[in-house]
Scaffold this active site. Sequence first.
Site, mmCIF file in Angstrom:
data_model
loop_
_atom_site.group_PDB
_atom_site.id
_atom_site.type_symbol
_atom_site.label_atom_id
_atom_site.label_comp_id
_atom_site.label_asym_id
_atom_site.label_seq_id
_atom_site.Cartn_x
_atom_site.Cartn_y
_atom_site.Cartn_z
ATOM 1 N N ASP A 4 51.420 -2.797 0.870
ATOM 2 C CA ASP A 4 52.214 -3.875 1.470
ATOM 3 C C ASP A 4 53.079 -4.492 0.374
ATOM 4 O O ASP A 4 52.587 -4.869 -0.685
ATOM 5 C CB ASP A 4 51.286 -4.936 2.084
ATOM 6 C CG ASP A 4 52.070 -5.982 2.880
ATOM 7 O OD1 ASP A 4 52.061 -5.902 4.127
ATOM 8 O OD2 ASP A 4 52.689 -6.856 2.252
ATOM 9 N N ASP A 104 57.708 -3.306 5.680
ATOM 10 C CA ASP A 104 57.208 -3.427 4.311
ATOM 11 C C ASP A 104 55.782 -2.937 4.126
ATOM 12 O O ASP A 104 55.128 -3.316 3.170
ATOM 13 C CB ASP A 104 57.361 -4.869 3.806
ATOM 14 C CG ASP A 104 56.204 -5.750 4.234
ATOM 15 O OD1 ASP A 104 55.655 -5.522 5.332
ATOM 16 O OD2 ASP A 104 55.849 -6.648 3.455
ATOM 17 N N GLU A 105 55.291 -2.099 5.048
ATOM 18 C CA GLU A 105 53.946 -1.592 4.809
ATOM 19 C C GLU A 105 53.712 -0.207 5.382
ATOM 20 O O GLU A 105 54.401 0.211 6.315
ATOM 21 C CB GLU A 105 52.894 -2.568 5.327
ATOM 22 C CG GLU A 105 52.974 -2.892 6.788
ATOM 23 C CD GLU A 105 52.036 -4.057 7.131
ATOM 24 O OE1 GLU A 105 50.847 -3.800 7.337
ATOM 25 O OE2 GLU A 105 52.516 -5.206 7.170
HETATM 26 N N1 DCP Z 1 58.655 -11.642 8.530
HETATM 27 C C1 DCP Z 1 59.380 -12.493 9.352
HETATM 28 N N2 DCP Z 1 58.725 -13.438 10.121
HETATM 29 C C2 DCP Z 1 57.378 -13.553 10.074
HETATM 30 C C3 DCP Z 1 56.627 -12.690 9.246
HETATM 31 C C4 DCP Z 1 57.308 -11.742 8.485
HETATM 32 O O1 DCP Z 1 60.609 -12.387 9.410
HETATM 33 N N3 DCP Z 1 56.750 -14.486 10.819
HETATM 34 C C5 DCP Z 1 59.382 -10.663 7.695
HETATM 35 C C6 DCP Z 1 59.709 -11.263 6.348
HETATM 36 C C7 DCP Z 1 58.727 -10.638 5.409
HETATM 37 C C8 DCP Z 1 58.449 -9.293 6.049
HETATM 38 O O2 DCP Z 1 58.602 -9.493 7.447
HETATM 39 O O3 DCP Z 1 59.243 -10.513 4.095
HETATM 40 C C9 DCP Z 1 57.081 -8.760 5.739
HETATM 41 O O4 DCP Z 1 56.084 -9.642 6.263
HETATM 42 P P1 DCP Z 1 54.735 -9.950 5.499
HETATM 43 O O5 DCP Z 1 53.832 -10.596 6.490
HETATM 44 O O6 DCP Z 1 54.229 -8.728 4.814
HETATM 45 O O7 DCP Z 1 55.137 -11.095 4.455
HETATM 46 P P2 DCP Z 1 55.820 -11.013 3.028
HETATM 47 O O8 DCP Z 1 56.060 -9.598 2.580
HETATM 48 O O9 DCP Z 1 57.029 -11.871 3.051
HETATM 49 O O10 DCP Z 1 54.768 -11.740 2.109
HETATM 50 P P3 DCP Z 1 53.394 -11.182 1.484
HETATM 51 O O11 DCP Z 1 53.602 -11.164 0.013
HETATM 52 O O12 DCP Z 1 52.374 -12.189 1.904
HETATM 53 O O13 DCP Z 1 53.139 -9.819 2.065
HETATM 54 CA CA CA Z 2 54.428 -8.044 2.639
HETATM 55 CA CA CA Z 3 53.567 -6.670 5.793
#
Ligand code: DCP
Ligand code: CA
Ligand code: CA
Length: 360
Positions: A4, A104-105
């Site tokens: 991730d 992203d995963e």
């Molecule tokens: N995303 C979004 N709205 C949300 C959750 C996520 O637009 N409610 C988008 C933005 C994030 C991407 O999806 O960058 C990936 O979601 P993740 O839950 O993996 O969150 P992040 O990668 O941002 O943070 P982390 O470091 O906790 O994985």
């Molecule tokens: Ca992420």
């Molecule tokens: Ca993710």
Amino acid sequence: MHVDLDYFYAQCEENKNPDVRGKPVVVCVYSGRTEDSGVVSTSNYLARKYGVKAGLPIARAKKFLESSGAIFFPMNRPLYEQVSERIMEILREHADAFEKVGIDEAYLEVSTRTNFKFDLAENIADEIKQQILTEEQITCSIGIAPNKLVAKIASDERKPDGLTMVKPEEVHSFLSELPASRIPGVGKKVEDKLRQMQVRTIAELSTISPPILVETFGKNLGGYLFRAARGEDDEPVKEREQPTQISRIATLKRNTRDLSEMLALLNELANAATAKLKERSMTCKSVAVIAILNDLSIHTKSKTLEQPTADEKTIVGTAQELMEEFLESMPSAIVRRIGVKVSTLSKLTGQTNISSFLRV
Ligand code: DCP
Ligand code: CA
Ligand code: CA
């Protein structure tokens, strides 16, 4: 293995705008109604320290981050998709089987190439982290475990830039102290119900009997929670096939052979097919229209474009042209349903490297 990417959209923005490094960074989905209406898509870890995370209204985020020097970006999905696409290509190379599960995963099956040796899997994870960092300046967190469920929970354990390995004999102790909300699929609602049952940790969840779980959550979710609490999961890593075509079909308000009566719906369908194409970061080289007549016979007319495209105007224009030609070619046709299909699809990005040409 579950990989991730860390604070993904915000990390892409940091790389594109190096000046913002060291500042809180927030990526916003502006709704456009007023200047600050909309919600936070994601934020970097510095911004999270101020309580700013996904889903928070932008106006509140601005308040939390007042005089912190925070930078706010509008969401730039095409950029994140391009970065994601290149990273997925890196990951794919390290897997026996590969399953992308979001922008992203991804899950990577590595059992065969490691001959089931966890230490070798750890080496692969180190290599992956290094390669993504060198080539894309992006950090990620990786979980290694005997199955997808535990790997996913493990990848979330040490974020950002984490690597967490849970060997088979460690699954039980790894899970037991974690809150039940760490189980994928346990959201606010399930968590609330569990709390009413005095269940907070996964260990506590594992003491609840199957009949009670099924009674409370239904057969599917109840059964899943029972197995998840024990770290049990036998889902294989599934390679996802790329689609070969995308189509959208709908019924006209009334049967007709008048193109002007069809245009609004035809454009809508062409736009919807194009949107799906873009969502998958793909282009098409053929466009077709489908006409289902009042006698229910199905007709299609297609055209090969000069070059691959994901351009609305081109696709909508071609669909209109084709429908016009179809109607001319069948003077007695009365149309009931119409559709637009795009095919001969290929990936928009990654097209510039030689291996993707060779794959064709
Ligand atoms: N995303 C979004 N709205 C949300 C959750 C996520 O637009 N409610 C988008 C933005 C994030 C991407 O999806 O960058 C990936 O979601 P993740 O839950 O993996 O969150 P992040 O990668 O941002 O943070 P982390 O470091 O906790 O994985
Ligand atoms: Ca992420
Ligand atoms: Ca993710």
